[in-house]
Design an enzyme around this catalytic site. Structure first.
Site, PDB file in Angstrom:
ATOM      1  N   PRO A 177       0.823  -1.220   0.000  1.00 29.26           N
ATOM      2  CA  PRO A 177       0.000   0.000   0.000  1.00 29.26           C
ATOM      3  C   PRO A 177       0.854   1.265   0.000  1.00 29.26           C
ATOM      4  O   PRO A 177       0.336   2.361  -0.187  1.00 29.26           O
ATOM      5  CB  PRO A 177      -0.833  -0.115   1.282  1.00 29.26           C
ATOM      6  CG  PRO A 177      -0.179  -1.153   2.116  1.00 29.26           C
ATOM      7  CD  PRO A 177       0.600  -2.037   1.199  1.00 29.26           C
ATOM      8  N   GLU A 231       3.284  -7.641   8.713  1.00 27.30           N
ATOM      9  CA  GLU A 231       3.399  -6.180   8.882  1.00 27.30           C
ATOM     10  C   GLU A 231       4.224  -5.563   7.752  1.00 27.30           C
ATOM     11  O   GLU A 231       4.352  -4.359   7.657  1.00 27.30           O
ATOM     12  CB  GLU A 231       4.038  -5.847  10.233  1.00 27.30           C
ATOM     13  CG  GLU A 231       3.180  -6.200  11.414  1.00 27.30           C
ATOM     14  CD  GLU A 231       1.790  -5.588  11.316  1.00 27.30           C
ATOM     15  OE1 GLU A 231       1.688  -4.361  11.284  1.00 27.30           O
ATOM     16  OE2 GLU A 231       0.808  -6.366  11.256  1.00 27.30           O
ATOM     17  N   ARG A 263      -3.952  -8.198 -20.503  1.00 25.87           N
ATOM     18  CA  ARG A 263      -4.825  -7.690 -21.558  1.00 25.87           C
ATOM     19  C   ARG A 263      -4.049  -6.919 -22.621  1.00 25.87           C
ATOM     20  O   ARG A 263      -4.545  -6.697 -23.721  1.00 25.87           O
ATOM     21  CB  ARG A 263      -5.896  -6.761 -20.983  1.00 25.87           C
ATOM     22  CG  ARG A 263      -6.616  -7.334 -19.806  1.00 25.87           C
ATOM     23  CD  ARG A 263      -7.661  -6.409 -19.244  1.00 25.87           C
ATOM     24  NE  ARG A 263      -8.836  -6.352 -20.096  1.00 25.87           N
ATOM     25  CZ  ARG A 263      -9.188  -5.338 -20.839  1.00 25.87           C
ATOM     26  NH1 ARG A 263      -8.459  -4.258 -20.836  1.00 25.87           N
ATOM     27  NH2 ARG A 263     -10.265  -5.391 -21.585  1.00 25.87           N
ATOM     28  N   ASP A 306     -10.457   0.411 -24.463  1.00 23.92           N
ATOM     29  CA  ASP A 306     -10.888   0.372 -23.064  1.00 23.92           C
ATOM     30  C   ASP A 306     -11.122   1.759 -22.494  1.00 23.92           C
ATOM     31  O   ASP A 306     -10.519   2.727 -22.928  1.00 23.92           O
ATOM     32  CB  ASP A 306      -9.777  -0.218 -22.185  1.00 23.92           C
ATOM     33  CG  ASP A 306      -9.660  -1.709 -22.342  1.00 23.92           C
ATOM     34  OD1 ASP A 306     -10.547  -2.307 -22.953  1.00 23.92           O
ATOM     35  OD2 ASP A 306      -8.667  -2.259 -21.834  1.00 23.92           O
TER      36      ASP A 306
HETATM   37  N1  ADE Z   1      -0.849  -5.064   0.060  1.00 23.39           N
HETATM   38  C1  ADE Z   1      -1.723  -4.665   1.006  1.00 23.39           C
HETATM   39  N2  ADE Z   1      -2.483  -3.662   0.577  1.00 23.39           N
HETATM   40  C2  ADE Z   1      -2.095  -3.399  -0.703  1.00 23.39           C
HETATM   41  C3  ADE Z   1      -2.500  -2.460  -1.679  1.00 23.39           C
HETATM   42  N3  ADE Z   1      -3.456  -1.582  -1.466  1.00 23.39           N
HETATM   43  N4  ADE Z   1      -1.874  -2.493  -2.874  1.00 23.39           N
HETATM   44  C4  ADE Z   1      -0.878  -3.365  -3.116  1.00 23.39           C
HETATM   45  N5  ADE Z   1      -0.451  -4.272  -2.226  1.00 23.39           N
HETATM   46  C5  ADE Z   1      -1.044  -4.300  -1.023  1.00 23.39           C
END
Ligand code: ADE
Length: 252
Positions: A89, A116, A154, A169
């Site tokens: 993330p 974590e 794709r 697309d």
């Molecule tokens: N791992 C946990 N959350 C994620 C996300 N939003 N994008 C990519 N990998 C992740």
């Protein structure tokens, strides 16, 4: 194209990678998708892949020795400059442009984080890119990796037939796609727009573009800032803005 996925949960990929478009791509040898169980690279008795974090705090951190060796094993023999992408993330936000550029690579390695996180030294040693699929946190990188693989596949030449070209697309040129219809011509009192039934290709093309533009204006105006528009399309946008202004004045 070859995509290697390093994961603690290879079983999670079973369904999505063995069905539908991804399966066809693999079956036709357009996509060589390989799964690697990170645990196979642990040398400890209990096949440990994680440990407690330095400095305390909850959770576990994936060990640098196991993960680095796993990535290096997969990198061995890969073309120089093969991207090693960590799904996290904290990465840059995944997009159409990133999918297109990854599809041009001969090989891509995707590392799925868990717990974590991953010891930061793995990033320093082997990771070349970090990608997030959105501003929310998943329990691991596996689902995110599947999203990336699907979006990239794709764009591999031959994966979609000529009819389903990825260049049409939503997002391909910064504009959302317009509505689609199929038979019957009338369903529960709702008709397929006459222009589609008339079958004039030029008119249909213009109509689709206009509705795509209108949809983008209504739903994702942020996309219009970077879309390349013809003069006619810019004029259309100005008329949408005029219409909105007139409606909001009328409701005052
Ligand atoms: N791992 C946990 N959350 C994620 C996300 N939003 N994008 C990519 N990998 C992740």
């Amino acid at each position: 194209m070859r995509i290697d996925i390093l994961t603690l949960f290879p079983g999670m990929f079973e369904g999505p990678m063995t069905e539908s478009m991804l399966w066809k791509a693999r079956d036709r040898h357009l996509l060589d998708l390989r799964l690697h169980d990170i645990r196979d690279y642990s040398t400890s008795k209990h096949r440990a892949v994680d440990d407690t974090p330095y400095g305390g705090g909850g959770g576990m951190v994936m060990k640098p020795d196991v993960v680095t060796v796993a990535v290096e094993a997969v990198l061995n023999g890969a073309p120089p400059d093969t991207p090693v992408i960590l799904m996290t993330p904290q990465g840059r936000l995944f997009s159409h442009e990133i999918a297109v550029s990854l599809a041009r690579q001969q090989q891509v390695i995707i590392l799925c984080g868990h717990y974590e996180g991953i010891d930061e030294r793995v990033n320093a040693l082997v990771v070349t890119d970090e990608i997030s699929i959105g501003d929310y946190v998943l329990t691991g990188g596996e689902l995110a990796a599947m999203v990336v693989v699907d979006a990239v596949a794709r764009h591999i030449p031959g994966v979609l037939g000529a009819e389903g070209g990825a260049d049409r697309d939503s997002h391909a040129d910064g504009i959302l796609e317009g509505p689609q219809y199929t038979r019957p011509p009338v369903f529960r009192g709702l008709s397929v727009p006459q222009v589609l039934q008339d079958g004039n290709h030029d008119t249909i093309k213009r109509w689709r573009r206009e509705l795509g533009l209108r949809r983008t204006w209504l739903r994702r105006p942020d996309l219009l800032l970077k879309a390349s528009l013809t003069e006619d399309e810019q004029y259309l946008l100005a008329t949408f803005a005029d219409e909105d202004a007139r409606k909001s004045n009328a409701s005052k």
